[in-house]
Enzyme design. Structure first.
Site, short mmCIF file in Angstrom:
data_model
loop_
_atom_site.label_atom_id
_atom_site.label_comp_id
_atom_site.label_asym_id
_atom_site.label_seq_id
_atom_site.Cartn_x
_atom_site.Cartn_y
_atom_site.Cartn_z
N ARG A 1 0.82 -1.22 0.00
CA ARG A 1 0.00 0.00 0.00
C ARG A 1 0.85 1.26 0.00
NH1 ARG A 1 -3.00 -3.58 3.14
NH2 ARG A 1 -2.11 -2.72 5.04
N GLU B 1 2.84 -5.75 13.50
CA GLU B 1 1.81 -5.81 14.53
C GLU B 1 1.24 -7.23 14.56
OE1 GLU B 1 -1.60 -3.39 13.77
OE2 GLU B 1 -2.35 -3.55 15.82
#
Ligand code: AMP
Length: 171
Positions: free
Chosen positions: A58, A95
């Site tokens: 992205r 994460e």
């Protein structure tokens, strides 16, 4: 314009307990995407980059159009195994999970000023790894910029260059 109104939140993706911030809805809205690019351009221009780097995948969506707008070159930091020729790589914690990123050894001319872009700052591990790689190929990293910051994860603390973010979430 409130860009948050155009960012979709998807609970429990890609695994339970993760709130996913989806920029698809921002990209799909012509005015919101124009405003996003304009705000990033104002911040990033001040850092006088020669090259913008996007982090797969992205980050490409952010860095490539911004590079065109600012008259900069565009360079890719990619996942392992995607780039041909000699590369250097770095493994880092996400994460969720771990990952490895790579850059082509000749992607940057030593001394070039570089700003690195991604869609979202979470723990900061991805950006810190990208900055590490870029310094390894001789870049002078002058900034890091994102659309979204998850401030409660304190990713900024891992990044030793000025950080720009357009919207921030506190939980
Ligand atoms: P980090 O290395 O923890 O800062 O993670 C940043 C990278 O993982 C970016 O490339 C993001 O696109 C992606 N990412 C991490 N957490 C999220 C999230 N909650 N929503 C959307 N993307 C995320």
């Amino acid at each position: 314009m409130d860009l948050k109104a155009h960012i979709r939140q998807v609970p429990d993706f890609p695994k339970p307990g993760i709130q996913f911030y989806d920029v698809s809805t921002l990209l799909a809205h012509a005015d919101a995407w124009q405003v996003t690019m304009g705000r990033l351009a104002n911040a990033v221009r001040a850092q006088q980059p020669d090259v913008l780097v996007g982090i797969e995948s992205r980050g490409f969506l952010v860095a490539a159009p911004l590079a065109l707008k600012l008259g900069c070159g565009f360079v890719m930091v990619r996942k392992r195994g995607k780039l041909p020729g000699p590369t250097i790589r770095h493994e880092y914690a996400l994460e969720y999970g771990t990952d490895t990123i790579e850059i082509q050894k000749d992607a940057i001319t030593p001394g070039q000023r570089v700003v690195v872009l991604d869609d979202l700052l979470a723990t900061g591990g991805t950006m810190a790894a990208a900055i590490n790689l870029l310094r390894g190929v001789g870049a002078e990293v002058t900034g890091a910029a994102f659309i979204i910051e998850l401030a409660f994860l304190n990713g900024r603390s891992k990044i030793d260059v000025p950080v720009t973010t357009l919207v921030s979430y506190d939980e």
